[in-house]
Write a protein that holds these residues in place. Sequence first.
Motif, PDB file in Angstrom:
ATOM      1  N   THR A  69       0.475  -1.172   7.471  1.00 55.77           N
ATOM      2  CA  THR A  69      -1.077  -0.713   7.338  1.00 55.77           C
ATOM      3  C   THR A  69      -0.966   0.614   6.225  1.00 55.77           C
ATOM      4  O   THR A  69       0.262   1.080   5.901  1.00 55.77           O
ATOM      5  CB  THR A  69      -1.585  -0.046   8.564  1.00 55.77           C
ATOM      6  OG1 THR A  69      -0.578   0.818   8.936  1.00 55.77           O
ATOM      7  CG2 THR A  69      -1.776  -0.837   9.482  1.00 55.77           C
ATOM      8  N   ASP A  70      -2.175   0.605   5.506  1.00 58.27           N
ATOM      9  CA  ASP A  70      -1.904   1.707   4.564  1.00 58.27           C
ATOM     10  C   ASP A  70      -2.586   3.051   5.499  1.00 58.27           C
ATOM     11  O   ASP A  70      -3.690   3.003   5.834  1.00 58.27           O
ATOM     12  CB  ASP A  70      -3.119   1.465   3.595  1.00 58.27           C
ATOM     13  CG  ASP A  70      -3.397   2.390   2.367  1.00 58.27           C
ATOM     14  OD1 ASP A  70      -3.261   3.745   2.792  1.00 58.27           O
ATOM     15  OD2 ASP A  70      -4.198   2.268   1.442  1.00 58.27           O
ATOM     16  N   PRO A  71      -1.792   3.926   5.532  1.00 59.73           N
ATOM     17  CA  PRO A  71      -2.164   5.130   6.464  1.00 59.73           C
ATOM     18  C   PRO A  71      -3.138   6.136   6.017  1.00 59.73           C
ATOM     19  O   PRO A  71      -4.037   6.689   6.766  1.00 59.73           O
ATOM     20  CB  PRO A  71      -0.684   6.050   6.524  1.00 59.73           C
ATOM     21  CG  PRO A  71       0.103   5.420   5.430  1.00 59.73           C
ATOM     22  CD  PRO A  71      -0.440   4.254   5.243  1.00 59.73           C
ATOM     23  N   GLU A  72      -3.287   5.864   4.713  1.00 62.40           N
ATOM     24  CA  GLU A  72      -4.548   6.844   4.069  1.00 62.40           C
ATOM     25  C   GLU A  72      -5.953   6.101   4.347  1.00 62.40           C
ATOM     26  O   GLU A  72      -6.701   7.082   4.647  1.00 62.40           O
ATOM     27  CB  GLU A  72      -4.327   6.729   2.427  1.00 62.40           C
ATOM     28  CG  GLU A  72      -3.066   7.483   1.906  1.00 62.40           C
ATOM     29  CD  GLU A  72      -2.728   8.737   2.352  1.00 62.40           C
ATOM     30  OE1 GLU A  72      -3.770   9.490   2.252  1.00 62.40           O
ATOM     31  OE2 GLU A  72      -1.596   8.873   2.650  1.00 62.40           O
ATOM     32  N   THR A  73      -5.990   4.767   4.509  1.00 59.64           N
ATOM     33  CA  THR A  73      -7.357   4.212   4.878  1.00 59.64           C
ATOM     34  C   THR A  73      -7.622   3.583   6.091  1.00 59.64           C
ATOM     35  O   THR A  73      -8.479   3.339   6.564  1.00 59.64           O
ATOM     36  CB  THR A  73      -7.957   3.174   3.555  1.00 59.64           C
ATOM     37  OG1 THR A  73      -6.752   1.988   3.735  1.00 59.64           O
ATOM     38  CG2 THR A  73      -7.532   3.868   2.295  1.00 59.64           C
ATOM     39  N   GLY A  74      -6.309   3.410   6.822  1.00 53.22           N
ATOM     40  CA  GLY A  74      -6.129   2.442   8.071  1.00 53.22           C
ATOM     41  C   GLY A  74      -6.391   1.123   7.866  1.00 53.22           C
ATOM     42  O   GLY A  74      -6.004   0.477   8.811  1.00 53.22           O
ATOM     43  N   ARG A  75      -6.382   0.657   6.518  1.00 47.40           N
ATOM     44  CA  ARG A  75      -6.452  -0.718   6.455  1.00 47.40           C
ATOM     45  C   ARG A  75      -5.245  -1.496   6.748  1.00 47.40           C
ATOM     46  O   ARG A  75      -4.046  -0.925   6.359  1.00 47.40           O
ATOM     47  CB  ARG A  75      -6.810  -1.040   4.956  1.00 47.40           C
ATOM     48  CG  ARG A  75      -7.202  -2.188   4.486  1.00 47.40           C
ATOM     49  CD  ARG A  75      -7.258  -2.436   2.951  1.00 47.40           C
ATOM     50  NE  ARG A  75      -6.394  -1.880   2.031  1.00 47.40           N
ATOM     51  CZ  ARG A  75      -5.422  -2.630   1.532  1.00 47.40           C
ATOM     52  NH1 ARG A  75      -5.104  -3.849   1.914  1.00 47.40           N
ATOM     53  NH2 ARG A  75      -4.290  -1.967   1.011  1.00 47.40           N
ATOM     54  N   ILE A  87       5.920   4.227  -2.037  1.00 43.49           N
ATOM     55  CA  ILE A  87       6.045   3.285  -2.820  1.00 43.49           C
ATOM     56  C   ILE A  87       6.228   3.889  -4.532  1.00 43.49           C
ATOM     57  O   ILE A  87       5.189   4.851  -4.927  1.00 43.49           O
ATOM     58  CB  ILE A  87       4.601   2.434  -3.162  1.00 43.49           C
ATOM     59  CG1 ILE A  87       4.356   1.932  -1.752  1.00 43.49           C
ATOM     60  CG2 ILE A  87       4.995   1.224  -4.196  1.00 43.49           C
ATOM     61  CD1 ILE A  87       5.424   1.149  -0.995  1.00 43.49           C
ATOM     62  N   GLY A  88       7.248   3.523  -5.211  1.00 47.65           N
ATOM     63  CA  GLY A  88       7.589   4.220  -6.320  1.00 47.65           C
ATOM     64  C   GLY A  88       7.252   3.411  -7.517  1.00 47.65           C
ATOM     65  O   GLY A  88       6.769   2.316  -7.339  1.00 47.65           O
ATOM     66  N   GLY A 146      -0.617   0.920  -4.368  1.00 53.21           N
ATOM     67  CA  GLY A 146      -0.477   1.649  -5.915  1.00 53.21           C
ATOM     68  C   GLY A 146       0.857   2.588  -5.844  1.00 53.21           C
ATOM     69  O   GLY A 146       1.546   2.999  -4.677  1.00 53.21           O
ATOM     70  N   PHE A 147       1.144   3.107  -6.960  1.00 52.13           N
ATOM     71  CA  PHE A 147       2.375   4.177  -7.215  1.00 52.13           C
ATOM     72  C   PHE A 147       2.014   5.239  -6.312  1.00 52.13           C
ATOM     73  O   PHE A 147       1.043   6.034  -6.487  1.00 52.13           O
ATOM     74  CB  PHE A 147       2.321   4.284  -8.655  1.00 52.13           C
ATOM     75  CG  PHE A 147       3.325   5.552  -8.806  1.00 52.13           C
ATOM     76  CD1 PHE A 147       4.759   5.354  -8.569  1.00 52.13           C
ATOM     77  CD2 PHE A 147       2.923   6.719  -9.617  1.00 52.13           C
ATOM     78  CE1 PHE A 147       5.476   6.584  -8.850  1.00 52.13           C
ATOM     79  CE2 PHE A 147       3.587   7.659  -9.624  1.00 52.13           C
ATOM     80  CZ  PHE A 147       5.090   7.673  -9.416  1.00 52.13           C
TER      81      PHE A 147
END
Length: 175
Positions: free
Chosen positions: A43-49, A135-136, A157-158
């Motif tokens: 999951t993307d913890p920023e959006t919850g997606r 993610i680098g 994304g970076f």
Amino acid sequence: MRRPYNCTMRRTIPILVSLLFLLVAVILGLQAELPGFTQLELTDPETGRTIFSAALRDGEPVVLTWHNSIFDLDVTEEFTATNGMLIEHAVTFADPRGTPPMVAAPQDLDDLFHTGGPFAVRGIAKPFTRITYRIGEIGNPQFHIRDRVIALKPEVGFGGRVTLTTHRARVRDLP
């Protein structure tokens, strides 16, 4: 003489009670654990997606590949889904120029992650239920799960993060 209202109610109440019991049984059934399956989610913890979600059979492999830009080495981390967890059992830091990696013991892994040089460690047996990846720019981390390759950088994304979580799969987790 009976009233029609009472007769209708006498038939309706048992039907409603039966439907209520059926609904409760279905809800509880969906919560039941599926023996032999591990639910894995990215999951993307920023959006919850949810980026990826699957109920894996215990024993199914999960592989993470990425490039270590500090030591210029290609990294492969091998996991197996087991009892609601991922068990890491092998890590290889490979020289892209082909220099064979030295074989090291599992107890040396933490130190080798920080000191560089090509190495291969097997027999780790380290359990995980939650890992957050940052993610680098250069690393290009990719999960290889079944016949899918999930590249994390295009997803967040970076500088973004991806959280991997696992738990014992439930009936509701199946597609």
